[in-house]
Design a protein around this motif. Structure first.
Motif, mmCIF file in Angstrom:
data_model
loop_
_atom_site.group_PDB
_atom_site.id
_atom_site.type_symbol
_atom_site.label_atom_id
_atom_site.label_comp_id
_atom_site.label_asym_id
_atom_site.label_seq_id
_atom_site.Cartn_x
_atom_site.Cartn_y
_atom_site.Cartn_z
ATOM 1 N N ARG A 71 0.846 -1.189 0.000
ATOM 2 C CA ARG A 71 0.000 0.000 0.000
ATOM 3 C C ARG A 71 0.884 1.243 0.000
ATOM 4 N NH1 ARG A 71 -4.588 0.191 4.220
ATOM 5 N NH2 ARG A 71 -5.425 -1.307 2.768
ATOM 6 N N GLU A 75 -2.428 6.724 0.512
ATOM 7 C CA GLU A 75 -3.411 6.317 -0.500
ATOM 8 C C GLU A 75 -4.123 5.058 -0.017
ATOM 9 O OE1 GLU A 75 -4.117 7.969 -3.248
ATOM 10 O OE2 GLU A 75 -2.544 9.443 -2.980
ATOM 11 N N GLU A 76 -5.442 5.150 0.100
ATOM 12 C CA GLU A 76 -6.212 4.021 0.625
ATOM 13 C C GLU A 76 -6.285 2.851 -0.350
ATOM 14 O OE1 GLU A 76 -10.702 3.107 2.100
ATOM 15 O OE2 GLU A 76 -9.868 5.070 2.539
ATOM 16 N N ASN A 77 -6.474 3.137 -1.624
ATOM 17 C CA ASN A 77 -6.671 2.075 -2.607
ATOM 18 C C ASN A 77 -5.581 2.026 -3.670
ATOM 19 O OD1 ASN A 77 -9.107 1.150 -1.457
ATOM 20 N ND2 ASN A 77 -10.211 2.828 -2.430
ATOM 21 N N TYR A 79 -1.725 0.687 -4.627
ATOM 22 C CA TYR A 79 -0.671 -0.243 -4.252
ATOM 23 C C TYR A 79 0.457 -0.164 -5.263
ATOM 24 C CZ TYR A 79 -3.914 -2.339 -0.972
ATOM 25 O OH TYR A 79 -4.775 -2.546 0.073
#
Length: 115
Positions: A71, A75-77, A79
């Motif tokens: 991750r 940033e949550e989403n 990768y």
């Protein structure tokens, strides 16, 4: 032949799980455990040859198909993928063809079909 498969599997785990010490240690422990259970078997037994073949297949799969994702900070989403020189890269032709034979013209999840 078993020693070569053992080394190949350890090497593949090192490649696949590089930078992730806990997962690498767990994989190495599992490999040692599995090979240790079969250490007293005679090399002439057909089961041993099957186990060696399976170890080679797992090693090839680890090297070619396992990709680590980390991750990204903040940033949550999002990768970052660690793709290396052994990672299998394909084209999108199989994906383009996959949805052409579906009923009702639905997508991958079949969202366009009638209920």
């Amino acid at each position: 032949m078993a020693l070569a498969a053992y080394r190949n599997l350890l090497r593949a785990a090192r490649i696949a799980f590089q930078g992730d010490a806990p997962v690498l240690a767990a994989a190495q422990q599992q490999i040692r455990h599995e090979f240790g259970q079969k250490a007293n078997m005679s090399s002439s037994e057909p089961m041993v040859q099957d186990a060696i073949q399976r170890a080679q297949e797992v090693a090839n799969f680890l090297k070619a198909n396992v990709v680590q994702g980390k991750r990204m900070d903040g940033e949550e989403n999002m990768y970052q993928l660690r793709i290396h020189e052994h990672t299998e890269r394909g084209d999108n032709d199989s994906i383009k063809v996959a949805g052409q034979g579906t009923l009702g013209g639905g997508g991958v999840c079949g969202g366009g079909g009638k209920q």
